[in-house]
Enzyme design. Structure first.
Site, PDB file in Angstrom:
ATOM      1  CE  LYS A 133       5.845   6.001   8.179  1.00  0.00           C
ATOM      2  NZ  LYS A 133       5.174   4.806   7.586  1.00  0.00           N
TER       3      LYS A 133
ATOM      4  CE1 TYR B 128       0.867   4.660  10.998  1.00  0.00           C
ATOM      5  CE2 TYR B 128       2.656   4.665  12.593  1.00  0.00           C
ATOM      6  CZ  TYR B 128       2.160   4.983  11.340  1.00  0.00           C
ATOM      7  OH  TYR B 128       2.966   5.637  10.424  1.00  0.00           O
TER       8      TYR B 128
ATOM      9  CG  PHE C 246       0.715  -3.949   8.654  1.00  0.00           C
ATOM     10  CD1 PHE C 246       0.661  -2.671   9.206  1.00  0.00           C
ATOM     11  CD2 PHE C 246      -0.287  -4.328   7.768  1.00  0.00           C
ATOM     12  CE1 PHE C 246      -0.372  -1.798   8.897  1.00  0.00           C
ATOM     13  CE2 PHE C 246      -1.335  -3.454   7.448  1.00  0.00           C
ATOM     14  CZ  PHE C 246      -1.367  -2.193   8.015  1.00  0.00           C
TER      15      PHE C 246
ATOM     16  CG  ASN D 299       6.283   3.675   4.216  1.00  0.00           C
ATOM     17  OD1 ASN D 299       6.570   4.185   5.291  1.00  0.00           O
ATOM     18  ND2 ASN D 299       5.048   3.340   3.904  1.00  0.00           N
TER      19      ASN D 299
ATOM     20  CG  HIS E 270       2.282   9.332   8.825  1.00  0.00           C
ATOM     21  ND1 HIS E 270       1.385   8.302   8.694  1.00  0.00           N
ATOM     22  CD2 HIS E 270       1.570  10.408   9.265  1.00  0.00           C
ATOM     23  CE1 HIS E 270       0.178   8.736   9.062  1.00  0.00           C
ATOM     24  NE2 HIS E 270       0.264  10.005   9.412  1.00  0.00           N
TER      25      HIS E 270
ATOM     26  CD  GLU F 207      -2.539  11.000  11.129  1.00  0.00           C
ATOM     27  OE1 GLU F 207      -2.905   9.829  10.957  1.00  0.00           O
ATOM     28  OE2 GLU F 207      -1.826  11.622  10.312  1.00  0.00           O
TER      29      GLU F 207
HETATM   30  P1  DAT Z   1       0.054   5.082   4.451  1.00  0.00           P
HETATM   31  O1  DAT Z   1       1.239   5.255   5.371  1.00  0.00           O
HETATM   32  O2  DAT Z   1       0.428   5.199   3.010  1.00  0.00           O
HETATM   33  O3  DAT Z   1      -1.107   5.975   4.826  1.00  0.00           O
HETATM   34  P2  DAT Z   1      -1.416   2.894   5.674  1.00  0.00           P
HETATM   35  O4  DAT Z   1      -2.142   3.934   6.478  1.00  0.00           O
HETATM   36  O5  DAT Z   1      -2.252   1.897   4.946  1.00  0.00           O
HETATM   37  O6  DAT Z   1      -0.429   3.563   4.609  1.00  0.00           O
HETATM   38  O7  DAT Z   1      -0.442   2.068   6.617  1.00  0.00           O
HETATM   39  C1  DAT Z   1       0.296   2.737   7.634  1.00  0.00           C
HETATM   40  C2  DAT Z   1       1.695   2.187   7.632  1.00  0.00           C
HETATM   41  O8  DAT Z   1       1.666   0.792   7.986  1.00  0.00           O
HETATM   42  C3  DAT Z   1       2.420   2.216   6.277  1.00  0.00           C
HETATM   43  O9  DAT Z   1       3.057   3.446   6.039  1.00  0.00           O
HETATM   44  C4  DAT Z   1       3.405   1.105   6.430  1.00  0.00           C
HETATM   45  C5  DAT Z   1       2.647   0.087   7.268  1.00  0.00           C
HETATM   46  N1  DAT Z   1       1.982  -0.908   6.397  1.00  0.00           N
HETATM   47  C6  DAT Z   1       0.828  -0.751   5.710  1.00  0.00           C
HETATM   48  N2  DAT Z   1       0.509  -1.855   5.016  1.00  0.00           N
HETATM   49  C7  DAT Z   1       1.502  -2.756   5.289  1.00  0.00           C
HETATM   50  C8  DAT Z   1       1.779  -4.092   4.890  1.00  0.00           C
HETATM   51  N3  DAT Z   1       0.963  -4.737   4.064  1.00  0.00           N
HETATM   52  N4  DAT Z   1       2.904  -4.680   5.350  1.00  0.00           N
HETATM   53  C9  DAT Z   1       3.737  -4.036   6.191  1.00  0.00           C
HETATM   54  N5  DAT Z   1       3.534  -2.777   6.617  1.00  0.00           N
HETATM   55  C10 DAT Z   1       2.438  -2.137   6.181  1.00  0.00           C
HETATM   56 MG    MG Z   2      -2.318   6.002   6.508  1.00  0.00          MG
END
Ligand code: DAT
Ligand code: MG
Length: 141
Positions: free
Chosen positions: A9, A49, A57, A112, A115, A126
């Site tokens: 990222k 996304y 978020f 974080n 991805h 994807e």
């Molecule tokens: P992952 O990336 O572990 O698959 P996800 O698909 O639930 O997690 O979410 C996609 C991204 O969105 C994640 O990498 C960071 C952001 N995200 C998820 N939950 C969040 C939250 N509670 N607050 C802020 N950003 C969030």
């Molecule tokens: Mg995810």
């Protein structure tokens, strides 16, 4: 032997973590089958996304993901989807296991660093979001 999509990222690219992350992938026995540096438009980030559309978020995530260059990778090898998720660690770096990329480098749930696709189904869509078939090394290459 399915392929999965990995992304470094904008925070990871900005902090020059690309080489380190690729090294971890290869040391784990996985294979980089495709690799590109690019910058997402807001519209592309929204589409990528889309599954999170409407969540609190979402707007911030889209802005962050389109804020700078990213590195997209096709990662192959045995159990690549699960193995790459394991190397990344949990979404929230504070809750991720030690020695995972997110634990080591993540600075917030949003920032974080990496991805990874979460299933065979999403891996397929994807990977196709960023790569045509002829841009991916065939298995065994
Ligand atoms: P992952 O990336 O572990 O698959 P996800 O698909 O639930 O997690 O979410 C996609 C991204 O969105 C994640 O990498 C960071 C952001 N995200 C998820 N939950 C969040 C939250 N509670 N607050 C802020 N950003 C969030
Ligand atoms: Mg995810």
């Amino acid at each position: 032997m399915a392929n999965t999509l990995g992304i470094v990222k904008p925070d990871g690219v900005r902090r020059k973590l690309v080489g380190n992350i690729i090294s971890k992938i290869e040391k784990a026995g996985l294979v980089i089958r495709g690799l590109k540096v690019l910058k997402l438009t807001v519209e592309q980030a929204e589409k990528f996304y889309a599954v999170h559309e409407g969540k609190p978020f979402y707007r911030s995530l889209v802005e962050f993901m389109s804020s700078g260059p990213i590195v997209v990778m096709v990662i192959g090898g045995h159990g690549s989807i699960e193995q790459w998720r394991e190397l990344m660690g949990a979404t929230d770096p504070a809750r991720a296991k030690y020695n995972t990329i997110r634990r080591e480098y993540g600075t917030s749930v949003e920032k974080n660093v990496v991805h990874g696709s979460d299933s065979e189904e999403t891996a397929k869509t994807e990977v196709a979001f960023f790569f045509t078939d002829d841009e991916i090394l065939p298995k065994g290459a």
